[in-house]
Design a protein around this motif. Sequence first.
Motif, short mmCIF file in Angstrom:
data_model
loop_
_atom_site.label_atom_id
_atom_site.label_comp_id
_atom_site.label_asym_id
_atom_site.label_seq_id
_atom_site.Cartn_x
_atom_site.Cartn_y
_atom_site.Cartn_z
N TRP A 113 0.55 59.59 56.97
CA TRP A 113 0.01 59.12 55.70
C TRP A 113 0.73 59.75 54.52
N GLN A 114 1.20 60.98 54.71
CA GLN A 114 1.96 61.62 53.64
C GLN A 114 3.21 60.81 53.32
N SER A 115 3.92 60.35 54.36
CA SER A 115 5.14 59.56 54.14
C SER A 115 4.83 58.23 53.49
N LYS A 116 3.71 57.62 53.88
CA LYS A 116 3.32 56.35 53.28
C LYS A 116 3.02 56.51 51.80
N ALA A 165 -5.00 51.53 46.79
CA ALA A 165 -5.06 50.06 46.78
C ALA A 165 -3.79 49.47 47.39
N LEU A 166 -2.64 50.05 47.05
CA LEU A 166 -1.37 49.57 47.60
C LEU A 166 -1.30 49.76 49.11
N LEU A 167 -1.97 50.78 49.62
CA LEU A 167 -1.99 51.06 51.06
C LEU A 167 -3.13 50.36 51.77
N GLY A 168 -3.94 49.60 51.03
CA GLY A 168 -5.02 48.84 51.64
C GLY A 168 -6.18 49.70 52.13
N THR A 169 -6.44 50.80 51.44
CA THR A 169 -7.53 51.67 51.83
C THR A 169 -8.26 52.15 50.57
N SER A 170 -9.29 52.94 50.74
CA SER A 170 -10.05 53.46 49.60
C SER A 170 -9.54 54.85 49.24
N LEU A 229 -8.26 57.77 51.84
CA LEU A 229 -6.92 58.33 51.71
C LEU A 229 -6.97 59.85 51.56
N ARG A 230 -7.90 60.34 50.74
CA ARG A 230 -8.05 61.79 50.60
C ARG A 230 -8.36 62.44 51.94
N ARG A 231 -9.24 61.81 52.71
CA ARG A 231 -9.64 62.38 54.02
C ARG A 231 -8.44 62.41 54.98
N ARG A 232 -7.65 61.34 54.99
CA ARG A 232 -6.50 61.28 55.89
C ARG A 232 -5.43 62.30 55.50
N ASN A 284 -2.65 67.07 50.04
CA ASN A 284 -3.49 66.30 49.13
C ASN A 284 -2.60 65.49 48.20
N TYR A 285 -3.22 64.57 47.46
CA TYR A 285 -2.45 63.63 46.65
C TYR A 285 -1.63 64.34 45.57
N GLN A 286 -2.21 65.28 44.86
CA GLN A 286 -1.50 65.94 43.78
C GLN A 286 -0.29 66.72 44.30
N SER A 287 -0.46 67.35 45.46
CA SER A 287 0.65 68.09 46.06
C SER A 287 1.79 67.14 46.41
N ILE A 288 1.45 65.97 46.97
CA ILE A 288 2.47 64.98 47.33
C ILE A 288 3.17 64.47 46.07
N MET A 289 2.38 64.22 45.03
CA MET A 289 2.97 63.76 43.77
C MET A 289 3.98 64.76 43.24
#
Length: 365
Positions: free
Chosen positions: A259-262, A283-288, A292-295, A302-307
Motif C-alpha cells: 500500500w505504501q508503493s500504491k 479516492a484514487l485508490l478506491g478505498t476510504s 487507507l490509514r489502517r493499511r 503513515n500518509y504524512q511520512s509517505i508524503m
Amino acid sequence: MTEIKESKVSLGDISVNFLQQMSLTCHKINGDMAPILAKYNVSISQLSAHNGRLSIPKYMRIGFDLIQQTQRDDLGLLMGENVCFQHYGMLGFAAMSAPDINTMAQVLAQYESLLSQNVRGHSTFLPATHEHKHEGGNVTTSEPTLSFYSIAPYNLYNCFVVDSVLASWFTLLTARTMHLAQTVQIVKAVHIEYPEPYNSERYHAFFQCPVIFNSTFNGLVLNSQHIDIPLPDACMSSYLQAQQLCQHELNLLQQNQDWQSKVIEKVSHNLVGNMPDINQVAALLGTSPWTLRRRLYKENTNYQSIMDTTRQGLALSYVRDTQLSFSEISYLLGFATPAAFYKAFRRWTQSTPKNYRQTFINKRE
C-alpha cells in the motif's frame, strides 16, 4: 554535505528492449554505443538475460551522449524508423495481432507499464470527443488520441524520448494498415509539447501529416473513420492469448505492490502545483481514508511520512537527474513557493539544490 540515504522514489525505469532499439539505430547510422554503455556501466546482454530495466535518467543520458557522438538530433525519429514489434515484447505481439487499430492503441496504453514506468504519469488512449486533461487546462479533442506523458521542460535529454515513442507508435500503427485493400491515413495529426525545432521539416517528412508543436500534449490523433476496420493480418486467437499474458503480468505487478508503493504512485502523479491530501489519494485508490490509514499502519508507516519521503525522493531525483530549473521542481513537488522548496531541500541534504546538482555533475565528469 551529509550523505543522503537513497529513497525508493525514482523517476521511473524502462525495459532493456528500448536500449536494443537504440543500439540497432546506432549501428545503422555508423555510431558506436560501446564507449557510451561502458561510461554508464550498462550491459545490454546482461540486462536482456535477466529481463532487466534501466532508470529513465540513465537512458536519457545514454541517448544524449549518442546524439552528441553522431550529431543526429533526430535520433528519436530514427529509432521510430527502426522499431519492430519485437521491441515491445509480449505487448508488441498483442499489438501485432490485434483485430483493429482501436484495440491496438488501447493495449499500447493499457500495458505500457510492462515496458516503461514513469512515476509522474503514463500513456493514455482516449476515444473520440473527449476532454484531454493537462496542467495548463483541459482541451477537447474530437478524434481518438493516443497520448504519451513526458516530464517538461524539454531539452536534448528528453526530446528524443518523446520523438522515439511517437515515431515508434506511428510506425507500428501504419504497418498494420498497410495490409488494407486501400490506402488509409490512420494518423491525422501529431501533437508535441515542446517548441518547434530548427529541423521541423524532418518531422513533417516522417509523419506525413500535420505536426503541431507547442501543443498541450504529446500524442497521435487517430482517424476515427478507420480505427474499427477489421485488419486482414489480425489473428484473434493469438491476440487473446497475448492479451491474457499481458494482463497476467500486469496483475502480478499490481499485486506485488504494497500500500505504501500504491500511495507513492498516486502522490507522485498528483503533486503538481498542490499537495494531495489523504482523502484525494484514498479516492484514487478506491478505498476510504480510514481504511487507507489502517493499511498503512499495518506497514508501519503513515500518509504524512509517505508524503515527505516521496517529495524528498523526487526532489533528489529531479535535481540530480534532470535539467529542470529549481522553480520548476518546486512547482512539480507542490511547494507553495520556491523559497519553501529551498528550505526543505536544505533540511534534507544540508546543501542547496545548486550545490547538490553540481556535486553529481562533477562525479560524472
